[in-house]
Scaffold this active site. Structure first.
Site, PDB file in Angstrom:
ATOM      1  N   ILE A   1      49.520  65.121 -21.946  1.00 25.02           N
ATOM      2  CA  ILE A   1      48.175  64.832 -21.442  1.00 25.02           C
ATOM      3  C   ILE A   1      47.172  65.924 -21.823  1.00 25.02           C
ATOM      4  O   ILE A   1      45.991  65.802 -21.557  1.00 25.02           O
ATOM      5  CB  ILE A   1      48.147  64.587 -19.910  1.00 25.02           C
ATOM      6  CG1 ILE A   1      48.803  65.750 -19.172  1.00 25.02           C
ATOM      7  CG2 ILE A   1      48.802  63.272 -19.573  1.00 25.02           C
ATOM      8  CD1 ILE A   1      48.797  65.539 -17.657  1.00 25.02           C
TER       9      ILE A   1
ATOM     10  N   GLU B   1      46.551  69.624 -24.575  1.00 23.09           N
ATOM     11  CA  GLU B   1      47.099  70.644 -25.454  1.00 23.09           C
ATOM     12  C   GLU B   1      46.087  71.750 -25.600  1.00 23.09           C
ATOM     13  O   GLU B   1      44.889  71.501 -25.592  1.00 23.09           O
ATOM     14  CB  GLU B   1      47.315  70.048 -26.860  1.00 23.09           C
ATOM     15  CG  GLU B   1      48.624  69.410 -27.041  1.00 23.09           C
ATOM     16  CD  GLU B   1      48.771  68.970 -28.481  1.00 23.09           C
ATOM     17  OE1 GLU B   1      49.521  69.642 -29.184  1.00 23.09           O
ATOM     18  OE2 GLU B   1      48.135  67.983 -28.876  1.00 23.09           O
ATOM     19  N   GLY B   2      46.573  72.959 -25.722  1.00 22.24           N
ATOM     20  CA  GLY B   2      45.642  74.060 -25.949  1.00 22.24           C
ATOM     21  C   GLY B   2      46.374  75.159 -26.654  1.00 22.24           C
ATOM     22  O   GLY B   2      47.517  74.998 -27.064  1.00 22.24           O
ATOM     23  N   GLY B   3      45.683  76.278 -26.774  1.00 21.85           N
ATOM     24  CA  GLY B   3      46.293  77.415 -27.451  1.00 21.85           C
ATOM     25  C   GLY B   3      47.518  77.898 -26.710  1.00 21.85           C
ATOM     26  O   GLY B   3      48.477  78.356 -27.310  1.00 21.85           O
ATOM     27  N   MET B   4      47.486  77.822 -25.401  1.00 27.75           N
ATOM     28  CA  MET B   4      48.570  78.385 -24.613  1.00 27.75           C
ATOM     29  C   MET B   4      49.799  77.502 -24.602  1.00 27.75           C
ATOM     30  O   MET B   4      50.921  77.966 -24.521  1.00 27.75           O
ATOM     31  CB  MET B   4      48.121  78.560 -23.175  1.00 27.75           C
ATOM     32  CG  MET B   4      47.387  79.849 -22.943  1.00 27.75           C
ATOM     33  SD  MET B   4      46.731  79.853 -21.286  1.00 27.75           S
ATOM     34  CE  MET B   4      48.178  80.279 -20.360  1.00 27.75           C
ATOM     35  N   GLY B   5      49.599  76.241 -24.562  1.00 28.84           N
ATOM     36  CA  GLY B   5      50.762  75.380 -24.443  1.00 28.84           C
ATOM     37  C   GLY B   5      50.367  73.935 -24.321  1.00 28.84           C
ATOM     38  O   GLY B   5      49.249  73.548 -24.663  1.00 28.84           O
TER      39      GLY B   5
ATOM     40  N   VAL C   1      50.448  70.333 -21.902  1.00 28.55           N
ATOM     41  CA  VAL C   1      50.578  69.783 -20.552  1.00 28.55           C
ATOM     42  C   VAL C   1      51.117  68.358 -20.671  1.00 28.55           C
ATOM     43  O   VAL C   1      50.599  67.567 -21.455  1.00 28.55           O
ATOM     44  CB  VAL C   1      49.215  69.759 -19.830  1.00 28.55           C
ATOM     45  CG1 VAL C   1      49.426  69.359 -18.376  1.00 28.55           C
ATOM     46  CG2 VAL C   1      48.543  71.114 -19.921  1.00 28.55           C
TER      47      VAL C   1
ATOM     48  N   LYS D   1      52.918  72.026 -17.072  1.00 27.85           N
ATOM     49  CA  LYS D   1      52.291  72.861 -18.097  1.00 27.85           C
ATOM     50  C   LYS D   1      53.370  73.748 -18.690  1.00 27.85           C
ATOM     51  O   LYS D   1      54.011  74.508 -17.969  1.00 27.85           O
ATOM     52  CB  LYS D   1      51.200  73.701 -17.462  1.00 27.85           C
ATOM     53  CG  LYS D   1      50.454  74.528 -18.450  1.00 27.85           C
ATOM     54  CD  LYS D   1      49.148  75.022 -17.857  1.00 27.85           C
ATOM     55  CE  LYS D   1      48.258  75.546 -18.961  1.00 27.85           C
ATOM     56  NZ  LYS D   1      46.862  75.327 -18.681  1.00 27.85           N
TER      57      LYS D   1
ATOM     58  N   ASP E   1      39.599  80.885 -15.569  1.00 33.34           N
ATOM     59  CA  ASP E   1      39.373  79.898 -16.630  1.00 33.34           C
ATOM     60  C   ASP E   1      38.706  78.651 -16.065  1.00 33.34           C
ATOM     61  O   ASP E   1      39.117  77.537 -16.344  1.00 33.34           O
ATOM     62  CB  ASP E   1      40.695  79.562 -17.313  1.00 33.34           C
ATOM     63  CG  ASP E   1      40.496  78.688 -18.543  1.00 33.34           C
ATOM     64  OD1 ASP E   1      39.378  78.712 -19.104  1.00 33.34           O
ATOM     65  OD2 ASP E   1      41.434  77.976 -18.923  1.00 33.34           O
TER      66      ASP E   1
END
Lengths: 198, 1003
Positions: free
Chosen positions: B104, B106-110, B112, B127, B220
Site C-alpha cells: 500500500i 513505498e518510500g525510501g525507508m521501506g 508498507v 511497515k 515526519d
C-alpha cells in the site's frame, strides 16, 4: 502444389533477406519483416488448428520455433538476423495476444454474447484480458525508456526463449542477460502493481 | 561533508537520465546479499534521493515478482499465470507473524503492506524497513523506542500493535490499519469548506500534542501521514507513523541510508528550517509544529508555502531556511476563487512557520486553541510581528532575494532609522521592553520622532517594495536600484508635509545610491534632503552636515573636485564645531577629504589624513571594527598610489591576514584590500599571486555588486592588466573594450576611471599591432587629462608613457623618447623617489634609446634603472636581474664583453634564489652569458653554455625567437672558432648551425 511451394520458398527467401538487413541495422527492413512473420505464423496456426482436437491449446513458443526452423533454419544466419526474426515473431505473438485480449475485454464489458471467432492462436487463455492489455501498455512504456530491456522481455516472454538462447541471440553474456531480465521484471512488476492498485 | 551540500551525483543527473543510472545501480546491487543492498545503494547515490528511492523500489519489486511473473503466457499451466502473479503482488515469505497481502505504500525507508495476522485475527498496516542485522545493543535501543510508541493511545493516532526484527534483519512495525484517505486528498475530494478543514487540523493538533506530552515527536508529519476516514459520518483523522523515524534511527542500522531517509521522507516541503539543515540536535516538538503549519497552510490555500518542486535539495534547503512563505490565500470550499486570508488566520499560520523555533507556538495545544478561537470568532493569542521585527525580517528577506545587496539594505534601513541612535538600539534589542526603557531614557521628542521615522520607513518600504507582489519569485527580478527609484519617487509626495522625515528618507536613499555606485541619483537625493532640511526648524544641524558630506562624497566620485571640496569642508567645519575634532563623524569627513587629495595626486596630504582617521577610529571603534579596517585599507591605498609599494604591501598583508581570520565579517573591506594588493603584485611582477588575488576580488565583488559597479569594473580592469602582462593579449583586449564601454555608460567619457580604462585599452590595441586605432586614442586621452588635471598629475605621466609605448612599437624613436622623458619628469615631481612608476618609465626609456640607436644614453638610463631597482625591489629581484641582463646585452652590442660577462655572471648566480622555475629566464640569462663568453674568445666555455640552453629549448617550447638566437649565436661562435683552430669538426658544426639559423627564418 508446385506454385505454392515456390511461393513459400520465395517468402522464405524474402524473410531471410529482411532479417539479415534488419540485423545489420536497417530499420525499414525490420518493419517489413513483421507482417511477413505475422502472416506466416497465422498461416501455420490455421493449418495446425485444423489438425488439433478441440479444447487443446496451441503453444505460441512451439509455433515460433517451428516457423523459425521452416523459414530460416536451413541458412547459416548471423545471430543478429536470427534475433531480428525472433523479435519480429515476438511482436507478432504479442499482437495476436493483445488483439485477442481486446476482443475478450469488449465481450466482458457487455454488448451481448457474441460468438467470437478464435480461429487464430488459442494461447494464454489463463491470462485475463485486462492484464494482457496492461502488460501491453507497460511494454510500450518500457520500449520508450529502455529498448534493450524491452527487447529481452519480448524474446523471453512472447517467444519463450530460454535465458541461454536469449543471451546467444542478443550477443550478451548470460550474466548480463540475467540482470537485464531481472531489471525488466522489476520494472514491469512495479508498473503493473501500480495499475493493480490504482 | 554536510548532508545537504549539493552533490556531484545530483549535478550529473542532467546528463545521464535517472532511469539509466538507476538501472546501472540495480545491476550492481541485485546480486548482493539482501542485507547489503540498501547500504550499497545508499552509499552509491549519496544525496541523490530520487535516484536512491528508484533503485530501492526496483530491488523490492525484483524480489516481489515471484518465479512465475512473466514466466511466459504460453507455458500453459494455470497456477503460474501472469494474472495470479500480478494480482498477488506480495512476497511469499511472512514477516514475523504477519502475512503481507498487498503493497500500500513505498518510500525510501521501506515498504508498507496491508497484511493479516492470525492471532489475534486482524488486518494491519505493516511497515517493513530494509536494513541489515542489528547488534544486541542497537536492538535494545530500538525496542526501547518502539515500546514508548506502543504506549501511545489516542483516538487520532494509529495504534502501534507490534514491532520487531524479522529473520532477515528487517525492522517491522504493525500498525492499526486505517481504511482512510490521505488528508489532502480527503479534503479535496469531499470539497470540505475551510472551517471543516481547520476543525480537522484542531483534532490533529490535539493528537500531536498528546504524543508530545508523552515525549514522542513525529518528525515526519505530512498530509500523507494523516489518514481520514468517515466515522459516524464525521471526518475522523488519524496520524500514522508516529515516532517511527526516531525508533528506526535508534536501531542505528544502515546509518547512511536511514539517516538520510529521515531527512527526505516524503518531500522537504514539510520540513522545518532546522530539520532541513540536518540539525538533528535542534529537532523537538516545535519541529512538528512547523510541519503542522505547512499542512494548515496547504489545507487552507491549496498550495504549499514554498514551491520546492524541481529544485535540488540544497536549493530547497536554502529556500526553507531563508525565504518567507508567499502570502496565505484561501481557496478551499469557496467558489469565488482564491482570496486573501484574513489577518488572524495569516497571523496563526505565520507564527507556526517562523524560522526560529522559539518564535513558533510553544505547543501543539496552543496552536489548536488559537485555531479554535479563530473559528469561534474570538480574539486569537498570536500577535502579528512588531514593526521593528518586520523590518528586520524584511531586510533578511531581501538579503536572500537581491543577492549581494545586504550591505545596501543595512545602509538604507540603518540610514533612515539609524540617524537616531536610540532606535538603532531598539532594532537591535531583543525584546521591546528593553528598547522601550532605553527609549524612555532618551529625550522623549527624539523617541517619538524616531518612532515616526520608522513607521514612515516601514510603510514606504512595504508599500513600494513588498507591494510589488506577494510572489517572491517576482521580487527576484527587481533590481535594487529600481526599488530605490520607486521609493524616491514616492517620498516627495508622501512626505510633503513632514520635512524631517523627508530629509531622513532622502539622506538614506542618497547613501544607498552611493553604495550602489549610482552617483547621479545619489546627488539628486542629497539635494532633496538638503531642501527638506531648509524647511526644518533649527536644532538639527548635525543631519544637515551629514547631508553635505553625502553630497560631497558623491561629487568626488563624479570627479567634481571643486564641488566635493566645498561640501566636504562645510560638513567638516560644522561637524567638528558640533561634536569636536576627534569625533567619529568628523573623521568620516576626513576620510572623504583624504580620498579627494589622493585623486588630485596630493599624496602627502592624503596620507596624513588617512593616518589621522586610522588612529581615531582605532581609538573609538577598536582594532577589529569595520570602521577601522576600512580606514586602514584606505591608508594602504594612499601609500600604494603615492608609490610607496613596500609600506602599502606590508599594510595590506597584515590587514588581509587579520580579516581572513574572521571570514565573512568584512567582505567589502577585504575585497578592497585584495584589490590593492593585486595592483602591487602586478607592479612587482608577481603575476601568479596577482592573478589569484584578482580572481578572488572578482569573486567577492561580483557576488555583492552589480556587474557595472565601479568596484567590479576596477577588478575586471585589473584582470586585463594581468592577462596582458602574461601575454594573453587578445583576452585582455576583449575585457578592456567591455570595461571602457561600461565605464563610459556608468561614469561618463571624462571621468578619471574612464580615462584610465581608455588608456589601458589603447595599450592593448597598440600591443596587438592596431597602432592606427591606438595612437589617436592615446593623444586624445592625454589631452583630456591635461584639461582635467593640468600638467602635474600622476595620470599625465601615465598617458605620456602609454603614448610613448605606442610610438616605440611604430619605431618612431625620437618622439617616443621625448614622451618618455616628459613622463619621467612628471613622475619625479608627483611620486616619491624610487617609485615603481619611475622605474617603469626608466626601463621603457632605456629600451627605446637602445633600439633607437642612442646606445650611450641608453647605458646611462639603464644603470640608473638598475640602481633604483636594487634600492626598491632588492638587488636579486627578478626585474633588477632582467634589467641587468639587458645592460649586459647592451654592452655586448657596444663591444664590451668583459664588462658584460661580469654583469651576466652575477645575474646567473642570483637568479636561482628568486626564480628557480622560469625556463624562459634561465634560457635568456644563459644565452647572454654564452654570447659574452664567445665575444671574449672563451669558445669552449661558450659552447658548453649554449649546450645547456639547447637542452632546455629541447624540452620546452619557448618560441622561434630564442631558437634563432641560439642558432645565430652558435653559428657565429663556430665561425670565429674555425678561424683560430684547425679542428675540421668546427666547420661542420658551423654549417649545421648556419643551416639551423636559416631554417628558423624560413620554416
Amino acid at each position: 502444389m508446385a506454385p505454392q511451394a515456390e511461393d513459400r520458398s520465395h517468402e522464405s527467401a524474402m524473410i531471410t533477406r529482411l532479417a539479415q538487413a534488419a540485423g545489420a541495422g536497417d530499420a525499414a527492413a525490420a518493419s517489413e519483416l513483421l507482417p511477413l512473420v505475422y502472416d506466416e505464423l497465422r498461416r501455420m496456426a490455421a493449418a495446425k488448428l485444423a489438425r488439433t482436437p478441440p479444447g487443446q491449446t496451441l503453444q505460441a513458443t512451439a509455433l515460433v520455433h517451428e516457423a523459425y526452423l521452416r523459414l530460416l533454419g536451413e541458412a547459416r544466419e548471423s545471430w543478429q538476423s536470427r534475433a531480428e526474426f525472433f523479435f519480429a515473431a515476438a511482436r507478432a505473438v504479442q499482437h495476436i495476444l493483445v488483439e485477442e485480449a481486446r476482443k475478450k475485454a469488449s465481450l466482458k464489458r457487455g454488448g451481448g454474447r457474441k460468438r467470437v471467432n478464435l480461429d487464430e492462436l488459442r494461447v494464454a487463455e489463463e491470462a485475463p484480458p485486462d492484464e494482457m492489455l496492461a502488460l501491453d501498455e507497460a511494454l510500450r512504456e518500457l520500449e520508450q525508456t529502455d529498448a534493450t530491456s524491452h527487447r529481452i522481455v519480448m524474446l523471453r516472454f512472447f517467444t519463450g526463449l530460454s535465458e541461454k538462447e536469449s543471451a546467444e541471440l542478443t550477443g550478451m553474456s548470460e550474466r548480463t542477460l540475467r540482470r537485464e531480465w531481472q531489471f525488466a521484471r522489476a520494472k514491469l512488476h512495479q508498473r503493473l502493481s501500480k495499475v493493480a492498485e490504482g | 561533508m554536510s548532508r545537504l551540500q549539493p552533490n556531484h551525483d545530483t549535478g550529473e543527473s542532467s546528463f545521464v537520465s535517472i532511469e539509466a543510472r538507476a538501472k546501472q545501480l540495480f545491476f550492481d546491487a541485485v546480486d548482493l546479499p539482501q542485507g547489503e543492498r540498501t547500504a550499497f545503494v545508499g552509499r552509491a547515490c549519496g544525496e541523490h534521493v530520487a535516484l536512491r528511492d528508484a533503485v530501492l523500489a526496483l530491488l523490492s519489486h525484483s524480489d516481489l515478482a515471484g518465479e512465475s511473473f512473466l514466466a511466459g503466457p504460453t507455458t500453459g499451466t494455470s497456477s503460474t499465470s501472469l494474472a495470479s502473479a500480478i494480482a498477488s503482488g506480495a512476497p511469499s515469505n511472512a514477516i514475523g507473524p504477519f502475512r503481507p497481502l498487498r503493497i500500500i505504500g513505498e518510500g525510501g525507508m521501506g515498504t508498507v503492506y496491508e497484511a493479516e495476522q492470525h492471532h489475534p485475527r486482524r488486518r494491519v498496516a505493516l511497515k517493513v524497513i530494509r536494513g541489515g542485522r542489528l547488534s544486541e545493543s542497537l536492538r535494545r535501543r530500538f525496542e526501547h523506542e518502539a515500546e514508548i510508541l506502543g504506549r501511545l493511545s489516542h483516538p487520532h493516532i494509529a495504534q502501534l500493535h507490534e514491532f520487531g526484527v524479522s529473520e532477515s534483519g528487517q525492522l517491522f512495525f504493525a500498525m492499526e490499519f486505517v481504511p482512510g484517505k490521505p488528508l489532502r486528498a480527503f479534503c479535496d475530494e469531499e470539497n470540505l469548506p475551510t472551517r471543516a478543514r481547520i476543525e480537522l487540523m484542531i483534532a490533529i493538533c490535539q493528537a500531536v500534542d498528546y504524543a508530545h506530552r508523552q515525549g514522542v515527536i513525529h518528525r515526519d508529519l505530512k498530509p500523507g501521514n494523516i489518514l481520514v476516514a468517515r466515522h459516524d459520518d464525521k471526518p475522523w483523522p488519524k496520524v500514522i507513523d508516529f515516532g517511527i523515524a526516531k525508533a528506526t534511527d535508534a536501531a542505528g542500522f544502515d546509518q547512511t541510508a536511514l539517516t538520510m531517509s529521515q531527512q527526505i521522507l516524503g518531500t522537504p516541503a514539510y520540513m522545518s528550517p532546522e530539520q532541513i539543515a540536518g540539525d538533528m540536535e535542534r529537532i523537538d516538538a516545535r519541529t512538528d509544529i512547523y510541519a503542522l503549519g505547512v499542512i494548515l497552510y496547504e489545507l487552507v490555500s491549496g498550495r504549499l508555502p514554498f514551491d520546492l518542486r524541481q529544485r535540488p535539495l540544497a536549493e530547497a534547503a536554502r529556500i526553507v531556511r531563508e525565504d518567507e512563505p508567499s502570502a496565505l490565500t484561501i481557496v478551499a470550499g469557496g467558489s469565488q476563487g482564491a482570496r486573501k486570508a484574513d489577518r488572524d488566520l495569516s497571523t496563526i499560520v505565520a507564527k507556526t512557520l517562523e524560522k526560529t523555533p522559539a518564535r513558533r507556538y510553544a505547543s501543539a495545544a496552543e496552536l489548536a486553541n488559537d485555531l479554535l478561537r479563530y473559528i469561534n470568532h474570538e480574539p486569537i493569542v498570536a500577535r502579528p510581528a512588531s514593526a521593528a521585527y518586520q523590518l528586520r525580517k524584511f531586510a533578511q528577506r531581501h538579503r536572500a532575494i537581491v543577492a549581494g545587496t545586504a550591505a545596501v539594505f543595512v545602509t538604507l534601513i540603518g540610514g533612515i532609522i539609524g540617524t537616531s541612535v536610540a532606535l538603532r538600539q531598539a532594532l537591535v534589542a531583543r525584546d521591546a521592553e528593553q528598547a522601550a526603557k532605553q527609549l524612555a531614557q532618551k529625550n522623549a521628542d527624539e523617541a517619538r520622532r524616531s518612532a515616526r521615522r520608522s513607521e514612515a520607513v516601514v510603510t514606504l518600504l512595504t508599500r513600494d517594495l513588498v507591494g510589488m507582489g506577494d510572489d517572491p519569485r517576482n521580487m527576484r527580478d527587481i533590481r535594487f536600484s529600481e526599488v530605490l527609484d520607486r521609493a524616491a519617487a514616492r517620498a516627495e509626495e508622501t512626505l510633503s508635509g513632514e520635512p524631517d522625515l523627508r530629509a531622513a528618507v532622502f539622506a538614506a536613499l542618497s547613501r544607498s545610491y552611493g553604495t550602489l555606485g549610482l552617483f547621479q541619483p545619489a546627488t539628486a537625493t542629497a539635494d532633496a534632503a538638503l531642501r527638506a532640511q531648509c524647511e526644518m526648524p533649527p536644532g538639527q544641524e548635525s543631519d544637515l552636515y551629514d547631508t553635505y558630506k553625502l553630497r560631497g562624497a558623491a561629487a568626488l566620485e563624479m570627479d567634481r573636485f571643486e564641488a566635493a571640496e566645498a561640501d566636504l569642508e562645510k560638513a567638516r567645519a560644522g561637524l567638528s564645531a558640533l561634536h569636536g575634532e576627534d569625533d567619529a563623524r568628523t573623521l568620516d569627513v576626513d576620510s572623504d577629504l583624504a580620498a579627494l587629495h589622493e585623486r588630485r595626486g596630493e599624496f602627502p596630504k592624503a596620507i596624513a589624513l588617512r593616518k589621522r582617521v586610522c588612529d581615531g577610529r582605532r581609538r573609538i571603534f577598536g582594532e577589529r571594527s569595520t570602521e577601522y579596517l576600512r580606514a586602514a585599507v584606505g591608508l594602504g591605498a594612499s601609500l600604494m598610489r603615492s608609490g610607496d609599494s613596500k609600506a602599502a604591501e606590508a599594510q595590506y598583508r597584515a590587514l588581509i591576514a587579520e580579516m581572513e581570520s574572521h571570514p565573512g565579517e568584512h567582505t567589502l573591506e577585504l575585497s578592497a584590500a585584495l584589490h590593492d594588493l593585486t595592483t602591487i603584485y602586478t607592479e612587482i611582477g608577481e603575476l601568479d599571486a596577482a592573478e589569484v588575488t584578482c580572481r578572488r576580488v572578482l569573486e567577492i565583488t561580483s557576488k555583492t555588486r552589480d556587474p557595472q559597479h565601479p568596484d567590479v569594473l576596477a577588478a575586471r580592469s585589473q584582470l586585463a592588466n594581468i592577462l596582458s602582462k602574461r601575454g594573453n593579449r587578445s583576452e585582455a583586449l576583449r575585457i578592456r573594450q567591455e570595461v571602457v564601454a561600461d565605464y563610459r555608460a556608468r561614469l561618463g567619457p571624462d571621468h578619471q576611471h574612464t580615462l584610465t580604462a581608455v588608456n589601458n585599452l589603447a595599450n592593448s590595441l597598440s600591443m596587438t599591432g592596431r597602432h592606427a586605432e591606438a595612437e589617436p586614442l592615446l593623444r586624445d586621452n592625454l589631452a583630456r587629462r591635461i584639461a582635467k588635471f593640468g600638467q602635474t598629475h600622476p595620470d599625465i605621466a601615465e598617458a605620456q608613457e602609454a603614448l610613448a609605448g605606442c610610438l616605440v612599437r611604430q619605431k618612431k624613436w625620437s618622439e617616443a623618447i621625448e614622451n618618455y622623458e616628459a613622463a619621467l619628469e612628471v613622475a619625479r615631481r608627483v611620486f616619491p623617489p624610487d617609485s615603481p612608476y619611475e622605474t617603469q618609465i626608466l626601463s621603457n626609456l632605456a629600451t627605446a634609446m637602445r633600439d633607437g640607436g642612442v646606445i650611450e644614453s641608453a647605458e646611462v638610463v639603464m644603470r640608473m634603472l638598475i640602481e633604483q631597482e636594487a634600492r626598491s625591489l632588492g638587488p636579486a629581484a627578478n626585474y633588477t636581474l632582467d634589467d641587468q641582463r639587458m645592460l649586459a646585452e647592451l654592452l655586448l652590442m657596444d663591444n664590451r664583453p668583459l664588462e658584460a660577462e661580469a654583469l651576466i655572471r652575477d645575474v646567473v648566480s642570483k637568479r636561482p634564489t628568486v626564480d628557480p622555475k622560469s625556463t624562459r629566464r634561465f634560457v635568456r640569462d644563459r644565452l647572454t652569458l654564452a654570447e659574452a663568453l664567445r665575444d671574449l674568445g672563451s669558445f669552449a666555455a661558450a659552447e658548453a653554455v649554449f649546450d645547456q640552453v639547447e637542452m632546455h629549448l629541447d624540452v620546452s617550447d619557448l618560441g622561434d625567437g630564442l631558437l634563432r638566437r641560439l642558432a645565430d649565436g652558435r653559428a657565429l661562435l663556430f665561425e670565429r672558432w674555425m678561424a683560430r683552430s684547425d679542428d675540421p669538426g668546427l666547420a661542420a658544426e658551423f654549417e649545421t648551425w648556419r643551416a639551423c639559423a636559416a631554417a628558423t627564418r624560413h620554416p
